[in-house]
Design a protein around this motif. Structure first.
Motif, PDB file in Angstrom:
ATOM      1  N   ASN A 182       0.529  -1.088  -0.125  1.00  0.00           N
ATOM      2  CA  ASN A 182       0.049  -0.077  -0.052  1.00  0.00           C
ATOM      3  C   ASN A 182       0.977   1.039  -0.096  1.00  0.00           C
ATOM      4  N   GLY A 183       2.120   1.381  -0.782  1.00  0.00           N
ATOM      5  CA  GLY A 183       2.831   2.422  -0.869  1.00  0.00           C
ATOM      6  C   GLY A 183       2.358   3.401  -1.948  1.00  0.00           C
ATOM      7  N   PRO A 184       2.704   4.400  -2.397  1.00  0.00           N
ATOM      8  CA  PRO A 184       2.275   5.161  -3.547  1.00  0.00           C
ATOM      9  C   PRO A 184       2.194   4.424  -4.752  1.00  0.00           C
ATOM     10  N   LEU A 185       1.163   4.679  -5.667  1.00  0.00           N
ATOM     11  CA  LEU A 185       1.204   4.294  -6.985  1.00  0.00           C
ATOM     12  C   LEU A 185       0.168   5.203  -7.551  1.00  0.00           C
ATOM     13  N   ALA A 186       0.791   5.772  -8.576  1.00  0.00           N
ATOM     14  CA  ALA A 186      -0.147   6.608  -9.346  1.00  0.00           C
ATOM     15  C   ALA A 186      -0.957   6.099 -10.489  1.00  0.00           C
ATOM     16  N   ALA A 187      -1.927   6.281 -11.043  1.00  0.00           N
ATOM     17  CA  ALA A 187      -2.566   5.402 -11.860  1.00  0.00           C
ATOM     18  C   ALA A 187      -1.996   5.808 -13.198  1.00  0.00           C
ATOM     19  N   GLU A 188      -1.098   6.772 -13.443  1.00  0.00           N
ATOM     20  CA  GLU A 188      -0.564   6.661 -14.822  1.00  0.00           C
ATOM     21  C   GLU A 188       0.754   5.735 -14.751  1.00  0.00           C
ATOM     22  N   GLU A 189       1.160   5.698 -13.660  1.00  0.00           N
ATOM     23  CA  GLU A 189       2.165   4.603 -13.695  1.00  0.00           C
ATOM     24  C   GLU A 189       1.817   3.241 -13.804  1.00  0.00           C
ATOM     25  N   PHE A 190       0.477   3.053 -13.020  1.00  0.00           N
ATOM     26  CA  PHE A 190      -0.433   1.681 -13.259  1.00  0.00           C
ATOM     27  C   PHE A 190      -0.466   1.317 -14.598  1.00  0.00           C
ATOM     28  N   ALA A 191      -1.090   2.372 -15.214  1.00  0.00           N
ATOM     29  CA  ALA A 191      -1.779   2.127 -16.618  1.00  0.00           C
ATOM     30  C   ALA A 191      -0.518   2.061 -17.548  1.00  0.00           C
ATOM     31  N   ALA A 192       0.880   2.656 -17.492  1.00  0.00           N
ATOM     32  CA  ALA A 192       1.662   2.410 -18.204  1.00  0.00           C
ATOM     33  C   ALA A 192       2.465   0.788 -17.874  1.00  0.00           C
ATOM     34  N   LEU A 193       2.194   0.445 -16.691  1.00  0.00           N
ATOM     35  CA  LEU A 193       2.832  -0.908 -16.734  1.00  0.00           C
ATOM     36  C   LEU A 193       1.885  -2.129 -17.142  1.00  0.00           C
ATOM     37  N   CYS A 194       0.521  -1.761 -17.126  1.00  0.00           N
ATOM     38  CA  CYS A 194      -0.461  -2.393 -17.974  1.00  0.00           C
ATOM     39  C   CYS A 194       0.027  -2.479 -19.380  1.00  0.00           C
ATOM     40  N   ARG A 195      -0.013  -1.396 -19.801  1.00  0.00           N
ATOM     41  CA  ARG A 195       0.316  -1.548 -21.135  1.00  0.00           C
ATOM     42  C   ARG A 195       1.609  -2.026 -21.642  1.00  0.00           C
ATOM     43  N   ARG A 196       2.702  -1.744 -20.897  1.00  0.00           N
ATOM     44  CA  ARG A 196       4.053  -2.381 -21.437  1.00  0.00           C
ATOM     45  C   ARG A 196       3.988  -4.032 -20.948  1.00  0.00           C
ATOM     46  N   SER A 197       3.143  -4.483 -20.140  1.00  0.00           N
ATOM     47  CA  SER A 197       3.388  -5.892 -19.693  1.00  0.00           C
ATOM     48  C   SER A 197       2.252  -6.533 -20.419  1.00  0.00           C
ATOM     49  N   GLY A 198       1.344  -5.739 -21.273  1.00  0.00           N
ATOM     50  CA  GLY A 198       0.502  -6.511 -21.975  1.00  0.00           C
ATOM     51  C   GLY A 198      -0.810  -7.162 -21.210  1.00  0.00           C
ATOM     52  N   LEU A 199      -0.881  -6.567 -20.052  1.00  0.00           N
ATOM     53  CA  LEU A 199      -2.149  -6.660 -19.101  1.00  0.00           C
ATOM     54  C   LEU A 199      -3.245  -5.923 -19.615  1.00  0.00           C
ATOM     55  N   ARG A 200      -4.280  -6.730 -20.050  1.00  0.00           N
ATOM     56  CA  ARG A 200      -5.487  -5.563 -20.722  1.00  0.00           C
ATOM     57  C   ARG A 200      -6.200  -5.135 -19.585  1.00  0.00           C
ATOM     58  N   ARG A 201      -6.149  -3.821 -19.261  1.00  0.00           N
ATOM     59  CA  ARG A 201      -7.085  -3.102 -18.366  1.00  0.00           C
ATOM     60  C   ARG A 201      -7.381  -1.887 -19.175  1.00  0.00           C
ATOM     61  N   PRO A 202      -8.632  -1.038 -18.462  1.00  0.00           N
ATOM     62  CA  PRO A 202      -9.194  -0.078 -19.097  1.00  0.00           C
ATOM     63  C   PRO A 202      -8.232   1.232 -19.092  1.00  0.00           C
ATOM     64  N   ASP A 243      -7.372   3.535 -21.139  1.00  0.00           N
ATOM     65  CA  ASP A 243      -7.618   4.722 -21.849  1.00  0.00           C
ATOM     66  C   ASP A 243      -8.780   5.387 -21.130  1.00  0.00           C
ATOM     67  N   ASP A 244      -9.204   4.786 -19.899  1.00  0.00           N
ATOM     68  CA  ASP A 244     -10.307   5.481 -19.335  1.00  0.00           C
ATOM     69  C   ASP A 244      -9.537   5.638 -17.761  1.00  0.00           C
TER      70      ASP A 244
END
Ligand code: COA
Length: 133
Positions: free
Chosen positions: A8-28, A30-31
């Motif tokens: 439960n440390g800091p995690l920005a939505a932009e960082e998390f979205a970038a991780l999903c994109r780069r790893s190929g984990l399909r998550r929303p 673009d929303d």
């Protein structure tokens, strides 16, 4: 690399979205309001970062800390994969939850062979109602 883990440390939505994109984990990804809600209302999020603070991996879960925990997302940056970071994230998640809690997840098609390697057993009794979007 010296990997630093946080619960439960800091995690920005932009960082998390970038991780999903780069790893190929399909998550929303673009929303962003939805991605932000996913993080705000998840109550157990583990992160792995390098010495410079760059995000290497994350696990996002919803739990009551008493009986069950649903792990929705596990992703590791492509260049950091196969170094034990995914396994470490899930091991730390399990340690944090303790012996009373079942850890439950749905494997993505790319990871069907992964979870048995890190100690999960297949649940034949799992049922779900799929999200509509
Ligand atoms: C799947 C994922 C989370 C695994 O994380 P990781 O840090 O690369 O994996 P680990 O280093 O902990 O791997 C542990 C073991 O599983 C193996 N493994 C890693 N990814 C695997 C995969 N996709 N399928 C099968 N085995 C895999 C590793 O080779 C290793 O085996 P070993 O113990 O014999 O050396 C990561 O590869 C990833 O982000 N993939 C893309 C997104 C994804 O599929 N997420 C899961 C959706 S449910």
């Amino acid at each position: 690399v010296d990997v630093r883990y946080a619960v439960n440390g800091p995690l920005a939505a932009e960082e998390f979205a970038a991780l999903c994109r780069r790893s190929g984990l399909r998550r929303p990804v673009d929303d962003m309001p939805r991605m932000e809600r996913m993080l705000r209302f998840a109550n157990l999020v583990l992160t792995a970062r390098d010495e410079a603070g760059r995000l290497l991996g994350a696990a996002r879960a919803v739990t009551d800390f008493s009986y069950c925990c649903y792990v929705s997302d596990l992703a590791v940056e492509p260049e950091a994969q196969k170094k034990g970071i995914g396994r470490d994230l899930m091991r730390r998640l399990g340690e944090h939850l303790g012996e009373e809690v079942a850890v439950i997840l749905l494997a993505g098609s790319q990871a069907l062979e992964y979870y048995p390697k890190i100690g999960f057993e297949k649940a034949d009794a799992a049922w779900m109602i799929r999200r509509k979007r």
